[in-house]
Motif scaffolding. Structure first.
Motif: not given
Length: 324
Positions: A113, A116-117, A121, A127, A129
């Motif tokens: 995760q 990926y985030n 960016e 993202d 979240s």
């Protein structure tokens, strides 16, 4: 199909009419005949009962368009995402789903995760979240329920369809098989598991070679960064390269026997309103060079946005690797 038909037809007409505006004299009349054939292809995809979907339309159009361009019966197979990415107890083992496994297993989920985030960016892409606790970059398409982001917990999952759907697990997931068992038991064997934009390329590149034109898909460099980050945390996948096809459309006019009606911005640089296609093919580079000199004499010119740089090649094709 019935819902989107007016907009689809209007867009198609715009593209055809803009092309016709570039033809002159008898050649425009010949073009109108071709336009009629293309419009017939589109109209033939309509269903009287109104139940046909947009994907059905595109799947029928593709071989017809290929035959129109080549003059030969196409040798091709077509499919759709809901078939290619059908996820159940008989398909979970396919390489296309290996990327999902990096997010299913509890031991590597958090690091995947984070990879990926990091890769999205500054892109404007959400993202994970933003999709809620436990979200992974994959959607589940449930027949009759819709499509929604998958959010995994230790003893269950939420599928964020319009009306959220739920799965429960006896213990934390450790494998794709366990996820497939749970999905099929609850929703049947016809669900599709689809990666979000940055993840989808890596899913399919495990088995297939993408063929993109030289500027296609602004997500590719994000996907590359994503896979490099995954490799750093021990989730390296062997993905196939992308084949980039470069076009020389204006040079190709040297084989055309057509008079062109130049659009107004080109009439001044070329010094004519109408031009033989082969003459255009011979002259356009020198005309472009002359205009570059004019721009240079006029002062600084704002440079185009190159947020998504792509590798270049002197040839007509080149490959681009997205793996770690």
């Amino acid at each position: 199909m019935r819902q989107v038909w007016p907009e689809l037809e209007a867009t198609f007409d715009w593209a055809l009419n803009t092309s016709l505006d570039s033809l002159f004299g008898q050649y425009r009349e010949d073009g109108e005949t071709q336009v009629d054939a293309l419009k017939t292809f589109l109209c033939d995809t309509q269903a009287e009962d109104g139940k046909k979907r947009l994907v059905d339309c595109y799947q029928e159009l593709l071989p017809n368009m290929s035959k129109f361009c080549t003059g030969a019966e196409p040798e091709m197979e077509t499919t759709r995402t809901t078939e290619l990415l059908r996820f159940n107890t008989k398909t979970f083992h396919l390489p296309r789903f290996e990327l999902v496994g990096c997010f299913v297993n509890q031991e590597c989920r958090t690091s995947s995760q984070a990879a990926y985030n990091t890769s999205v960016e500054g892109s404007g892409i959400f993202d994970l979240s933003r999709f809620g606790t436990g979200a992974i970059p994959f959607d589940l398409v449930i027949p009759g329920k819709g499509r929604g982001t998958i959010r995994l917990g230790t003893r269950g999952a939420v599928i964020e369809t319009r009306e959220p759907q739920f799965l429960s697990f006896k213990k934390p997931l450790t494998s794709l098989k366990e996820l497939a068992d749970a999905i099929e038991a609850k929703f049947g064997p016809d669900c599709a598991l689809v990666g979000k934009a940055v993840a989808l390329i890596g899913m399919l590149a495990r088995e297939f070679v993408f063929v993109f034109h030289e500027g296609a898909s602004s997500y590719v460099h994000r996907s590359r960064a994503f896979h490099q980050k995954l490799a750093e945390v021990g989730c390296k996948l062997a993905v196939k390269p992308i084949l980039r096809v470069q076009y020389s459309a204006w040079d190709a006019l040297k084989s055309s026997s057509t008079w062109l009606q130049l659009p107004e911005p080109l009439q001044g640089p070329f010094g004519v309103e109408h031009i033989w296609a082969q003459s255009f093919a011979r002259k356009w580079k020198s005309v472009a060079e002359e205009q570059e000199k004019v721009f240079g004499e006029a002062g600084p010119v704002a440079q185009p946005d190159r947020s998504y740089p792509l590798p270049r090649s002197n040839g007509r094709r080149f490959v681009e690797r997205i793996g770690g």
